[in-house]
Design an enzyme around this catalytic site. Structure first.
Site, PDB file in Angstrom:
ATOM      1  N   CYS A 128      -0.820  11.081   4.076  1.00  0.00           N
ATOM      2  CA  CYS A 128      -1.789  10.932   2.985  1.00  0.00           C
ATOM      3  C   CYS A 128      -3.191  11.018   3.587  1.00  0.00           C
ATOM      4  O   CYS A 128      -3.494  10.325   4.576  1.00  0.00           O
ATOM      5  CB  CYS A 128      -1.586   9.599   2.270  1.00  0.00           C
ATOM      6  SG  CYS A 128       0.052   9.461   1.529  1.00  0.00           S
ATOM      7  N   CYS A 161      -5.798  -2.269   3.278  1.00  0.00           N
ATOM      8  CA  CYS A 161      -4.843  -1.192   2.992  1.00  0.00           C
ATOM      9  C   CYS A 161      -5.271   0.098   3.654  1.00  0.00           C
ATOM     10  O   CYS A 161      -6.411   0.529   3.505  1.00  0.00           O
ATOM     11  CB  CYS A 161      -4.781  -0.878   1.495  1.00  0.00           C
ATOM     12  SG  CYS A 161      -4.164  -2.181   0.507  1.00  0.00           S
ATOM     13  N   GLU A 181       6.480   4.379   5.575  1.00  0.00           N
ATOM     14  CA  GLU A 181       6.965   4.580   4.211  1.00  0.00           C
ATOM     15  C   GLU A 181       8.323   3.868   4.116  1.00  0.00           C
ATOM     16  O   GLU A 181       9.325   4.353   4.660  1.00  0.00           O
ATOM     17  CB  GLU A 181       7.071   6.089   3.930  1.00  0.00           C
ATOM     18  CG  GLU A 181       7.852   6.464   2.693  1.00  0.00           C
ATOM     19  CD  GLU A 181       7.478   5.660   1.440  1.00  0.00           C
ATOM     20  OE1 GLU A 181       6.287   5.484   1.160  1.00  0.00           O
ATOM     21  OE2 GLU A 181       8.411   5.195   0.749  1.00  0.00           O
ATOM     22  N   SER A 200       6.123  -1.030  -1.491  1.00  0.00           N
ATOM     23  CA  SER A 200       5.233   0.031  -1.958  1.00  0.00           C
ATOM     24  C   SER A 200       5.712   1.359  -1.402  1.00  0.00           C
ATOM     25  O   SER A 200       5.964   1.494  -0.206  1.00  0.00           O
ATOM     26  CB  SER A 200       3.808  -0.273  -1.466  1.00  0.00           C
ATOM     27  OG  SER A 200       2.939   0.788  -1.785  1.00  0.00           O
ATOM     28  N   SER A 210       2.841   4.541  -5.236  1.00  0.00           N
ATOM     29  CA  SER A 210       1.480   5.005  -4.961  1.00  0.00           C
ATOM     30  C   SER A 210       1.244   6.299  -5.721  1.00  0.00           C
ATOM     31  O   SER A 210       1.543   7.386  -5.232  1.00  0.00           O
ATOM     32  CB  SER A 210       1.313   5.227  -3.455  1.00  0.00           C
ATOM     33  OG  SER A 210       1.416   3.996  -2.795  1.00  0.00           O
ATOM     34  N   LEU A 211       0.725   6.166  -6.911  1.00  0.00           N
ATOM     35  CA  LEU A 211       0.558   7.333  -7.779  1.00  0.00           C
ATOM     36  C   LEU A 211      -0.706   8.123  -7.394  1.00  0.00           C
ATOM     37  O   LEU A 211      -0.661   9.307  -7.140  1.00  0.00           O
ATOM     38  CB  LEU A 211       0.490   6.873  -9.238  1.00  0.00           C
ATOM     39  CG  LEU A 211       0.430   7.967 -10.277  1.00  0.00           C
ATOM     40  CD1 LEU A 211       1.737   8.744 -10.338  1.00  0.00           C
ATOM     41  CD2 LEU A 211       0.093   7.400 -11.653  1.00  0.00           C
ATOM     42  N   GLU A 260       1.280  -2.937  13.517  1.00  0.00           N
ATOM     43  CA  GLU A 260       0.391  -3.985  13.058  1.00  0.00           C
ATOM     44  C   GLU A 260       1.004  -4.687  11.852  1.00  0.00           C
ATOM     45  O   GLU A 260       1.742  -4.090  11.073  1.00  0.00           O
ATOM     46  CB  GLU A 260      -0.978  -3.412  12.701  1.00  0.00           C
ATOM     47  CG  GLU A 260      -1.711  -2.953  13.950  1.00  0.00           C
ATOM     48  CD  GLU A 260      -3.136  -2.500  13.691  1.00  0.00           C
ATOM     49  OE1 GLU A 260      -3.976  -2.728  14.564  1.00  0.00           O
ATOM     50  OE2 GLU A 260      -3.415  -1.916  12.626  1.00  0.00           O
TER      51      GLU A 260
HETATM   52  N1  SAH Z   1       3.797   4.166   2.398  1.00  0.00           N
HETATM   53  C1  SAH Z   1       3.637   3.195   1.366  1.00  0.00           C
HETATM   54  C2  SAH Z   1       2.788   2.006   1.811  1.00  0.00           C
HETATM   55  C3  SAH Z   1       1.356   2.385   2.078  1.00  0.00           C
HETATM   56  S1  SAH Z   1       0.131   1.128   2.196  1.00  0.00           S
HETATM   57  C4  SAH Z   1       3.002   3.842   0.148  1.00  0.00           C
HETATM   58  O1  SAH Z   1       2.587   5.005   0.232  1.00  0.00           O
HETATM   59  O2  SAH Z   1       2.943   3.214  -0.912  1.00  0.00           O
HETATM   60  C5  SAH Z   1      -0.086   0.461   0.605  1.00  0.00           C
HETATM   61  C6  SAH Z   1      -1.093   1.131  -0.311  1.00  0.00           C
HETATM   62  O3  SAH Z   1      -2.368   1.326   0.302  1.00  0.00           O
HETATM   63  C7  SAH Z   1      -0.619   2.506  -0.772  1.00  0.00           C
HETATM   64  O4  SAH Z   1      -0.811   2.619  -2.150  1.00  0.00           O
HETATM   65  C8  SAH Z   1      -1.551   3.421  -0.028  1.00  0.00           C
HETATM   66  O5  SAH Z   1      -1.667   4.670  -0.645  1.00  0.00           O
HETATM   67  C9  SAH Z   1      -2.832   2.622  -0.021  1.00  0.00           C
HETATM   68  N2  SAH Z   1      -3.823   3.088   0.962  1.00  0.00           N
HETATM   69  C10 SAH Z   1      -3.625   3.843   2.047  1.00  0.00           C
HETATM   70  N3  SAH Z   1      -4.795   4.089   2.685  1.00  0.00           N
HETATM   71  C11 SAH Z   1      -5.751   3.459   1.974  1.00  0.00           C
HETATM   72  C12 SAH Z   1      -7.168   3.312   2.130  1.00  0.00           C
HETATM   73  N4  SAH Z   1      -7.802   3.853   3.166  1.00  0.00           N
HETATM   74  N5  SAH Z   1      -7.830   2.573   1.223  1.00  0.00           N
HETATM   75  C13 SAH Z   1      -7.175   1.984   0.194  1.00  0.00           C
HETATM   76  N6  SAH Z   1      -5.844   2.085   0.006  1.00  0.00           N
HETATM   77  C14 SAH Z   1      -5.139   2.811   0.872  1.00  0.00           C
END
Ligand code: SAH
Length: 351
Positions: free
Chosen positions: A109, A338, A162, A191, A216-217, A84
């Site tokens: 995650c 997100c 990722e 990210s 993504s902390l 997507e």
């Molecule tokens: N793998 C990358 C990109 C992920 S998507 C990463 O981990 O950074 C971008 C952001 O959206 C990341 O910070 C991720 O943790 C966050 N994210 C993932 N699922 C989410 C959700 N259900 N609600 C809000 N943010 C989310």
């Protein structure tokens, strides 16, 4: 491994001079609609090239949010896999695209829908670049109902996958975008969940373009982070702090900061204690901005923090002099926000 267009070209024309490929690549970023439009090369070569797909992604469905500001496409890539990608209207009066770097994701995650899919495979650079080319052509050929510019001004690598687990292909993509489009380094954000060896590599890799990085902390308390990001390295926080300081020393300046993303999960990482830990962590590092992300619903045990909790959290950060903002949520009604990107077999579409 999927063969890139370049590899297919080299196999067909092994003795062509190098500039030929550059002419072709250049055409990918123009309004050319197919090989036939690449008039910088001979007709016979154009005909021979038709065995190579002009586009490596094929739209299956496109959904548009009620407000018309978010569009989500399900694209088929080679070997019948699907990804997507999202197009969002931004405050600059243009569009931001959110691209995927993998089919699925291995990071698991707990709050992310893509994490539930597991990893199928990484995308090759052609397939990531073609998400940009797809939206560019979509905007020029099917303008949305209201008058709006067709320019893509920003790219975020926040779709499925990722990006740093697909380092080489993401790097290739970034360099091509910078070479062939008018999108500059400060308008591209990668990210990452925080793949430490790859973050380390970035520090010395001369070919890595210094676009913006967002980590993504999600928590500045080790146990909490480990709970929601199960792939988190042991002692992630001190290691990240050490890396971030070195990164900022080398590449940081007034225009180049790091971003820490922080998804707000009710009762998990959204308490004042968590806010204070985050402020302390960030203040040790320096030029870091914090982006709070309201949790978007996915099929998991987490709940969204209330607006007032997010506000209080933000106030604590501001009181400690952090630059912190809350991310605007877009496209929730079409599951394009997100962490909501997931490909489910036979999902009904409303295109
Ligand atoms: N793998 C990358 C990109 C992920 S998507 C990463 O981990 O950074 C971008 C952001 O959206 C990341 O910070 C991720 O943790 C966050 N994210 C993932 N699922 C989410 C959700 N259900 N609600 C809000 N943010 C989310």
């Amino acid at each position: 491994m999927i063969q890139s267009r370049r590899e297919q070209f080299d196999a067909l024309f092994p003795s062509e001079p190098a500039f030929r490929w550059n002419q072709i690549e250049d055409a990918f970023f123009t309004s050319a609609k197919g090989w036939d439009d690449v008039t910088t090369i001979s007709k016979s070569m154009r005909e021979a090239l038709t065995v190579i797909p002009w586009m490596s992604v094929e739209p299956q469905t496109i959904q548009v949010s009620l407000k018309g500001d978010t569009h989500k496409a399900l694209l088929k890539v080679a070997d019948e896999k699907e990804i997507e990608t999202v197009l969002m209207k931004n405050r600059r009066g243009a569009w931001t695209i959110c691209v995927s770097s993998q089919v699925g994701c291995a990071m698991r995650c707990g709050f992310c829908a893509t994490g539930k899919m597991g990893l199928t495979r990484s995308l090759i650079a052609d397939e990531i670049i073609d998400q940009y080319r797809f939206w560019q052509s979509y905007l020029t050929t099917q303008p949305p109902n209201h008058p709006t510019p067709s320019r893509i001004s920003n790219i975020v690598f926040m779709g499925m996958g990722e990006p740093l687990a697909n380092y080489e292909e993401v790097k290739k993509t970034l360099n091509l975008i910078l070479k062939y489009t008018d999108i500059g380094r400060t308008r591209i954000t990668v990210s990452t969940v925080g793949v430490l060896p790859r973050l380390e590599q970035i520090l010395t890799d001369r070919d890595w373009p210094h676009i913006r990085l967002a980590v993504s902390l999600h928590s500045a308390i080790e146990e909490t982070r480990k709970k929601i990001v199960p792939t988190s390295y042991d002692e992630f926080l001190p290691k990240l702090e050490d890396w971030a300081k070195r990164y900022l020393q080398t590449f940081g300046n007034r225009r180049h900061h790091l971003t820490f993303e922080y998804v707000m999960l009710k009762g998990v990482n959204d308490t004042p204690e968590h806010a204070r830990a985050l402020a302390k962590f960030v203040n040790h590092i320096g030029n870091v901005r914090v982006n709070l992300i309201p949790y978007n619903l996915t099929d998991c045990e987490f709940e969204k923090s209330s607006d007032s909790t997010i506000q209080e959290f933000l106030e604590i950060l501001h009181a400690k002099h952090l630059i912190a903002t809350t991310r605007r949520t877009m496209g929730e009604d079409i599951a394009a926000a997100c962490g909501q990107l997931i490909v489910v077999a036979n999902k009904p579409s409303i295109d």
